[in-house]
Motif scaffolding. Structure first.
Motif, mmCIF file in Angstrom:
data_model
loop_
_atom_site.group_PDB
_atom_site.id
_atom_site.type_symbol
_atom_site.label_atom_id
_atom_site.label_comp_id
_atom_site.label_asym_id
_atom_site.label_seq_id
_atom_site.Cartn_x
_atom_site.Cartn_y
_atom_site.Cartn_z
ATOM 1 N N GLU A 70 0.825 -1.203 0.000
ATOM 2 C CA GLU A 70 0.000 0.000 0.000
ATOM 3 C C GLU A 70 0.862 1.257 0.000
ATOM 4 O O GLU A 70 0.558 2.232 -0.682
ATOM 5 C CB GLU A 70 -0.950 0.017 1.199
ATOM 6 N N LYS A 126 2.096 1.986 -3.395
ATOM 7 C CA LYS A 126 1.058 2.605 -4.227
ATOM 8 C C LYS A 126 0.983 4.107 -3.948
ATOM 9 O O LYS A 126 0.874 4.920 -4.879
ATOM 10 C CB LYS A 126 -0.289 1.941 -3.939
ATOM 11 N N VAL A 127 1.055 4.476 -2.683
ATOM 12 C CA VAL A 127 1.029 5.895 -2.321
ATOM 13 C C VAL A 127 2.250 6.598 -2.901
ATOM 14 O O VAL A 127 2.142 7.684 -3.492
ATOM 15 C CB VAL A 127 0.971 6.074 -0.787
ATOM 16 N N SER A 165 1.962 7.406 -6.544
ATOM 17 C CA SER A 165 1.014 8.455 -6.928
ATOM 18 C C SER A 165 1.403 9.845 -6.427
ATOM 19 O O SER A 165 0.837 10.831 -6.859
ATOM 20 C CB SER A 165 -0.390 8.103 -6.433
ATOM 21 N N HIS A 177 -4.782 18.983 -2.738
ATOM 22 C CA HIS A 177 -3.778 17.975 -2.396
ATOM 23 C C HIS A 177 -3.583 17.876 -0.883
ATOM 24 O O HIS A 177 -3.780 18.851 -0.163
ATOM 25 C CB HIS A 177 -2.413 18.336 -2.997
ATOM 26 N N LEU A 216 -0.320 14.418 -2.501
ATOM 27 C CA LEU A 216 -1.284 13.389 -2.908
ATOM 28 C C LEU A 216 -2.540 14.105 -3.382
ATOM 29 O O LEU A 216 -3.110 14.898 -2.634
ATOM 30 C CB LEU A 216 -1.652 12.489 -1.730
ATOM 31 N N TRP A 252 -8.318 12.852 -4.855
ATOM 32 C CA TRP A 252 -8.964 11.558 -5.119
ATOM 33 C C TRP A 252 -8.144 10.400 -4.551
ATOM 34 O O TRP A 252 -8.704 9.423 -4.071
ATOM 35 C CB TRP A 252 -9.242 11.371 -6.613
ATOM 36 N N GLU A 253 -6.818 10.511 -4.584
ATOM 37 C CA GLU A 253 -5.959 9.459 -4.017
ATOM 38 C C GLU A 253 -6.083 9.435 -2.497
ATOM 39 O O GLU A 253 -6.175 8.377 -1.881
ATOM 40 C CB GLU A 253 -4.504 9.686 -4.433
ATOM 41 N N ALA A 271 -9.477 7.911 -1.583
ATOM 42 C CA ALA A 271 -9.470 6.470 -1.861
ATOM 43 C C ALA A 271 -8.679 5.721 -0.788
ATOM 44 O O ALA A 271 -9.088 4.644 -0.339
ATOM 45 C CB ALA A 271 -8.895 6.196 -3.245
ATOM 46 N N LEU A 272 -7.553 6.291 -0.366
ATOM 47 C CA LEU A 272 -6.752 5.662 0.686
ATOM 48 C C LEU A 272 -7.530 5.558 1.991
ATOM 49 O O LEU A 272 -7.496 4.524 2.668
ATOM 50 C CB LEU A 272 -5.462 6.458 0.927
#
Length: 136
Positions: free
Chosen positions: A19, A22-23, A26, A47, A101, A104-105, A108-109
Motif C-alpha cells: 500500500e 502505491k502511495v 502516486s 492535495h 497526494l 482523489w488518491e 481512496a486511501l
C-alpha cells in the motif's frame, strides 16, 4: 519517496509495504525555498501535503502563527475532508520538500485503509492538544 521514508511518516505507517508503494507511486515531489507560500488560506484544497524535508510555518489571518511543521508531518487534510478552502497559509521556513497526494488518491486511501484514518485522527488530536498547551 523511498520505502524507508514512507515508513517514517506516521500517516503512512499503518499501511503495508504494498500500500505504501502505491502511495509513493502516486505522490508528486515539490520543493520550495524559504519564504515560498505552499498553500494560501482560502485557496481551493486539491492535495494533501507530506513534509519530506525542511520546515514550514502555519499561519491563520485571524491568529497569526499557529504552528510549525517538519519531516513526517502532513497538512491540507481538513480542506480535503470537509471540501472547503485552505484553513491556513503554509510558508516554507527553510528549503522544504513535500510530497503531494491528489484529493482523489487521499480519499481512496481513507476508504480502502481505515487504519490510516485512525492515524489521521491521532495527529489531529495531537495538534489540538499542542494548541491548548501553547495558545498564541
Amino acid at each position: 519517496m523511498s520505502s524507508s521514508e514512507s515508513e517514517a511518516i506516521p500517516l503512512l505507517a499503518t499501511l503495508g509495504a504494498k500500500e505504501r508503494a502505491k502511495v509513493i507511486a502516486s505522490a508528486k515531489r515539490r520543493t520550495y525555498t524559504p519564504g515560498d507560500v505552499v498553500v494560501q488560506e482560502g485557496d481551493p484544497a486539491l492535495h494533501l501535503y507530506i513534509v519530506a524535508a525542511g520546515h514550514a510555518r502555519v499561519e491563520r489571518a485571524s491568529q497569526g502563527t499557529v504552528g510549525t511543521l517538519g519531516p513526517g508531518d502532513f497538512f491540507g487534510e481538513l480542506g480535503l475532508i470537509e471540501e472547503h478552502g485552505r484553513t491556513a497559509t503554509v510558508t516554507a521556513v527553510d528549503d522544504l520538500a513535500c510530497y503531494l497526494l491528489p484529493i482523489w488518491e487521499f480519499r481512496a486511501l481513507l476508504e480502502e485503509h481505515p487504519r490510516m484514518a485512525i492515524a489521521l485522527v491521532h495527529a489531529l488530536i495531537a495538534r489540538l492538544h499542542a494548541r491548548e498547551r501553547h495558545p498564541r
